[in-house]
Design a protein around this motif. Structure first.
Motif, short mmCIF file in Angstrom:
data_model
loop_
_atom_site.label_atom_id
_atom_site.label_comp_id
_atom_site.label_asym_id
_atom_site.label_seq_id
_atom_site.Cartn_x
_atom_site.Cartn_y
_atom_site.Cartn_z
N VAL A 204 -0.49 -2.59 6.19
CA VAL A 204 -1.88 -2.97 5.96
C VAL A 204 -1.92 -4.44 5.50
N PHE A 205 -2.81 -5.18 6.11
CA PHE A 205 -2.95 -6.60 5.80
C PHE A 205 -4.28 -6.85 5.09
N VAL A 206 -4.23 -7.62 4.03
CA VAL A 206 -5.46 -8.07 3.39
C VAL A 206 -5.38 -9.58 3.29
N ARG A 207 -6.42 -10.21 3.79
CA ARG A 207 -6.43 -11.66 3.86
C ARG A 207 -7.41 -12.18 2.82
N ARG A 208 -6.91 -12.90 1.84
CA ARG A 208 -7.79 -13.54 0.86
C ARG A 208 -7.30 -14.97 0.72
N SER A 209 -7.84 -15.83 1.55
CA SER A 209 -7.36 -17.20 1.56
C SER A 209 -7.34 -17.77 0.14
N PRO A 210 -6.28 -18.45 -0.28
CA PRO A 210 -5.10 -18.90 0.46
C PRO A 210 -3.93 -17.91 0.46
N LEU A 211 -4.19 -16.65 0.19
CA LEU A 211 -3.10 -15.69 0.13
C LEU A 211 -3.24 -14.62 1.22
N VAL A 212 -2.10 -14.05 1.58
CA VAL A 212 -2.07 -12.90 2.48
C VAL A 212 -1.31 -11.80 1.75
N LEU A 213 -1.90 -10.60 1.72
CA LEU A 213 -1.23 -9.49 1.05
C LEU A 213 -0.92 -8.41 2.07
N VAL A 214 0.30 -7.90 2.01
CA VAL A 214 0.74 -6.93 3.00
C VAL A 214 1.38 -5.74 2.28
N ALA A 215 1.00 -4.53 2.71
CA ALA A 215 1.67 -3.34 2.19
C ALA A 215 2.34 -2.63 3.36
N VAL A 216 3.54 -2.14 3.14
CA VAL A 216 4.21 -1.31 4.13
C VAL A 216 4.42 0.04 3.45
N ALA A 217 3.64 1.04 3.87
CA ALA A 217 3.62 2.29 3.11
C ALA A 217 3.89 3.48 4.01
N ARG A 218 4.60 4.44 3.46
CA ARG A 218 4.64 5.73 4.14
C ARG A 218 4.11 6.82 3.19
N THR A 219 3.12 6.46 2.42
CA THR A 219 2.37 7.44 1.64
C THR A 219 1.26 7.96 2.54
N ARG A 220 0.52 8.96 2.06
CA ARG A 220 -0.52 9.53 2.91
C ARG A 220 -1.89 8.89 2.64
N GLN A 221 -1.89 7.81 1.94
CA GLN A 221 -3.16 7.15 1.66
C GLN A 221 -3.76 6.61 2.95
N SER A 222 -5.08 6.50 2.94
CA SER A 222 -5.74 5.91 4.09
C SER A 222 -5.54 4.39 4.05
N GLU A 223 -5.75 3.80 5.20
CA GLU A 223 -5.64 2.34 5.29
C GLU A 223 -6.57 1.68 4.27
N GLN A 224 -7.77 2.27 4.16
CA GLN A 224 -8.77 1.73 3.24
C GLN A 224 -8.26 1.72 1.79
N GLU A 225 -7.59 2.81 1.42
CA GLU A 225 -7.11 2.90 0.04
C GLU A 225 -5.95 1.96 -0.23
N ILE A 226 -5.10 1.80 0.76
CA ILE A 226 -3.99 0.86 0.58
C ILE A 226 -4.55 -0.56 0.45
N ALA A 227 -5.55 -0.86 1.28
CA ALA A 227 -6.18 -2.18 1.20
C ALA A 227 -6.81 -2.38 -0.18
N HIS A 228 -7.38 -1.30 -0.71
CA HIS A 228 -7.98 -1.33 -2.04
C HIS A 228 -6.93 -1.70 -3.09
N GLU A 229 -5.74 -1.10 -2.96
CA GLU A 229 -4.66 -1.41 -3.90
C GLU A 229 -4.22 -2.87 -3.77
N LEU A 230 -4.17 -3.35 -2.52
CA LEU A 230 -3.79 -4.75 -2.32
C LEU A 230 -4.81 -5.69 -2.97
N LEU A 231 -6.07 -5.28 -2.90
CA LEU A 231 -7.09 -6.11 -3.55
C LEU A 231 -6.86 -6.17 -5.05
N TYR A 232 -6.44 -5.05 -5.62
CA TYR A 232 -6.12 -5.05 -7.05
C TYR A 232 -5.02 -6.08 -7.35
N ILE A 233 -4.02 -6.15 -6.46
CA ILE A 233 -2.94 -7.11 -6.67
C ILE A 233 -3.50 -8.53 -6.60
#
Lengths: 549, 203
Positions: A204-233
């Motif tokens: 999952v990719f989250v783009r927040r210029s000037p940063l890019v956040l990427v998660a590589v997950a094999r949990t059962r979370q939805s893409e939306q939830e993983i993106a939500h966690e990346l936003l927290y980071i």
């Protein structure tokens, strides 16, 4: 660069709609079920809310453009109010097709597959305990590194590594280069990459210029939830630097190595990722309160309220990751995400145990352009009670420090210290108190107050993996309920090891876990009983009368 | 300020990981914590009462974070400080270069601040002399040049820690007659809101 408490960003909309008006919930009905309008559900504040009012999970996750906030009032008007009556609910449940049960089987298979074989090393062994010497990083070429359930990477737009959850950033610079290449390749076509699904992994990719956040997950979370966690980071990084500073740095020098500025904060980010895997607060976008008799809490809150200073915006007393009391400046609301970041900051460092800390901190959801100054201290040694005083003036340390002294003095004079100590001894309650035999666990969130309650996770969820599995099930139900293309209001989920029920209304969200032997009818009866119990206990489990200075 | 009276502001500066927090821990609580490294977030304040002859002096000690992130705002922590303990790791020559940076910073911004150079982790040298990364005589020369006192301490064994803070307190007492005058002027000029604040705190 003091945060300006008066200047609000446009998405925060005028104050009137941030929190329900005071008059809205003067009539609190005895039974929780009939016509539960927002603001009358169990746990709703009686005198307005403490938090920025987020009507839904989507509000929390949507980008800060105000679209969701602007949209939701219309949505609310469109929804019939009688939806929440009990009969309607039981009808909905019985009409619910078995489609979900079918899905549950797939899910279970998926879970078994996920569990097999790979025993991860415990996060502690992999944890870097130091940014300096003695830092032990994992070898990124080893299988153990590959088998982690969730990797998180942060990089700059120049493809420079900023953070990696496991392994050293240097060793991963080429991997991060590839990630940036993927992002740029699609952007060149005026497109954006959001996720890649392959081989049981979600990237999952989250783009927040000037940063890019990427998660590589094999949990059962939805893409939306993983993106939500990346936003927290992302917000975590902002809380250390501010959005303004972050952008300024990269405008000056595109290939800046941000790790220089973030040195020592890896521990905070690591802790945040671990916390999100265990604590439902992040999933619910809400805050849990320490169970406390209302009279004691009121005494604590008044003591906090009286120990005020001109520059104080928020006074927060917390224990573990639970809120004891929060007093705020009039018309200033804290966002649950900001409070979660504060909780995480405190739980990830033992350095606050000594003396009084005075640190700049940005609350990105409140105002991402400036720093507040936070006075952080524990009230007594060996007692898990931390006081956080958030001030706008960085020169005001001694005034704020004096507020702490005055607070403690008032607490002593009111004689509530003993009761507070007692409450700290039992920071969680048992689900057995509800008195429903098949009930194993539940999460109940009051939407208007932004608070939730949940009992201790007990047997059979004793081991860490089991606890994570239960949270995983809640995550699954949550993602089904909040699926943007097909949201669900009621879900009954039958699994081999437990049955679960989810019920989402305008006013509250409820997730319940039962023993697998119960029936659907029994589960629905139990919900009724559970809601009555929560109503009965609400003044202990929630903060019903939030204070302002 | 009401509540707690602090006589002298003391600030600890130095590269991250040189052991500033451990030094404060040893000075204030007489302890040493082995555990994993925990970096300081922002700065931590501790008040320590010292005795000099028949006088008591309360040192308000600011233990600052070494991280570069906080560098821009480190000035709020050392502004008005009477003493600065600039720390470096005896086994790490890079940390001594960083100490020189802080000394320059203080000389430019805080003329009235006495400087104490403090080489930390001397117990590591007891174990193995070859670990020394910063030559004693070089630092001694540098200390003379900048008119600073020099200590080599170990927070683990407690070596020279009390002596260091005792010296800070004594120097404060011996030089205070001169400094009180300058402080009064400084406070009135720089803290524009202060009379207002004091009056509302005292009611």
């Amino acid at each position: 660069m003091a945060a300006d408490v008066h200047k609000k960003k446009s998405w925060e909309v005028p104050n009137g709609s941030l929190a329900p008006g005071d008059g809205q919930h003067t009539e609190r009905s005895e039974s929780p079920t009939p016509g539960l309008a927002q603001g009358t559900e169990p746990g709703a504040g009686q005198e307005g809310a403490m938090f920025v009012h987020t009507r839904s999970y989507e509000d929390l996750t949507s980008p800060e453009d105000g679209a969701a906030a602007a949209r939701s009032p219309e949505e609310r008007r469109g929804e019939p109010a009688e939806q929440s009556s009990m009969e309607q609910i039981s009808k909905d449940f019985s009409e619910l097709s078995t489609q979900l049960t079918g899905m549950a089987l797939d899910l279970d298979e998926e879970m078994r597959a996920g569990k097999e074989g790979k025993l991860e090393p415990s996060p502690q062994t992999a944890r870097r305990d130091s940014v300096l010497s003695g830092k032990e990083e994992e070898d990124v070429t080893m299988d153990a590194w590959r088998s982690h359930r969730k990797h998180v990477f942060v990089l700059s737009e120049a493809g420079k590594p900023v953070y990696s959850r496991y392994g050293s950033e240097e060793a991963l610079s080429s991997t991060m280069g590839v990630m940036m290449a993927l992002v740029s390749f699609l952007e060149a076509e005026k497109n954006a990459i959001r996720s890649i699904h392959a081989d049981g992994y979600k990237v999952v990719f989250v783009r927040r210029s000037p940063l890019v956040l990427v998660a590589v997950a094999r949990t059962r979370q939805s893409e939306q939830e993983i993106a939500h966690e990346l936003l927290y980071i992302y917000y975590q990084i902002l809380s250390l630097l501010t959005w303004t500073q972050l952008n300024h740095i990269f405008q000056q020098k595109q290939n800046y190595d941000l790790r220089r500025l973030l040195a020592g904060s890896e521990r905070i980010t690591d802790n945040l990722l671990d916390l999100m895997a265990h604590d439902p607060s992040f999933l619910m976008g809400a805050v849990r309160c320490l169970p406390l008799a209302a009279s004691v809490r009121d005494a604590v809150s008044s003591s906090l309220q009286q120990a005020k200073a001109k520059s104080l915006v928020f006074s927060i007393l917390l224990s573990g990751n639970q809120l004891v009391s929060l007093v705020r400046k009039k018309d200033q609301f804290l966002h649950p995400i900001d409070l979660h970041l504060l909780f995480n900051l405190i739980s990830s460092s033992s350095s606050f145990r000594e003396g009084e800390a005075w640190t700049p901190i940005c609350l990105p959801k409140f105002n991402s352009s400036g720093f507040f100054h936070a006075h952080i201290s524990y009230l007594e040694q060996e007692m898990d009670l931390c006081l956080l005083l958030v001030s706008t003036d960085r020169e005001d340390f001694f005034t704020v420090s004096d507020c702490k002294r005055r607070f403690q003095e008032r607490l002593r004079r009111r004689g509530v210290q003993h009761a507070l100590h007692e409450a700290l001894r039992t920071p969680f309650y048992s689900v057995a108190q509800v008195g429903i035999p098949d009930l194993r666990h539940f999460i109940y969130k009051s939407k208007s107050s932004g608070l939730f309650t949940s009992p201790e996770i007990e047997a059979p969820y004793v081991q860490e993996e089991e606890k994570e599995r239960l949270l995983g099930l809640y995550q699954y139900l949550h993602s089904r309920a909040h699926n943007s293309s097909r949201p669900l209001k009621n879900i009954y989920f039958t699994g081999p090891r437990e049955n679960l029920l989810a019920w989402v209304t305008n006013a509250f969200e409820l997730y319940v876990c039962y023993s697998p032997l119960g029936t659907k009818a029994g589960a629905i009866n139990a919900v009724n009983k559970l809601m009555k119990w929560i109503r009965k206990e609400e003044d202990r489990l929630f903060i019903l009368t939030p204070q302002t200075y | 300020m009401s509540g707690r009276r602090v006589d002298a502001k003391v600030v600890l500066l130095g590269q991250e990981g040189v052991g500033k927090s451990s030094l404060v821990e040893r000075c204030a609580h007489g302890r040493f914590r082995a555990g994993p490294y925990q970096n300081t977030i922002g700065a931590a304040f501790v008040a320590k009462v010292m005795t000099v002859g028949d006088q008591t002096v309360t040192l308000g000690i600011w233990d600052t974070a070494g991280s570069e992130r906080y560098e821009a705002m480190s000035r709020i922590y050392y502004r008005g400080a009477r003493a600065a303990v600039v720390c470096y790791d005896l086994t790490d020559s890079g940390s001594f270069q960083r100490a020189k940076f802080w000394v320059n910073e203080l000389q430019n911004c805080e003329e009235g601040c006495r400087i104490y150079l403090c080489g930390t982790k001397s117990d590591l040298l007891e174990e193995d002399r070859r670990k020394r990364g910063v030559d004693f005589h070089d630092v001694q020369d540098y200390a003379d040049e900048i008119k600073a006192d020099l200590f080599e301490t170990s927070s683990k064994t407690g070596q020279s820690v009390d002596e260091l803070f005792q010296k800070v307190a004594e120097d404060y007492v011996n030089f205070s007659a001169f400094q009180v005058m300058t402080e009064d002027k400084g406070v009135n000029l720089s803290q524009r809101n202060s009379p207002y604040f004091y009056s509302c705190c005292h009611h």
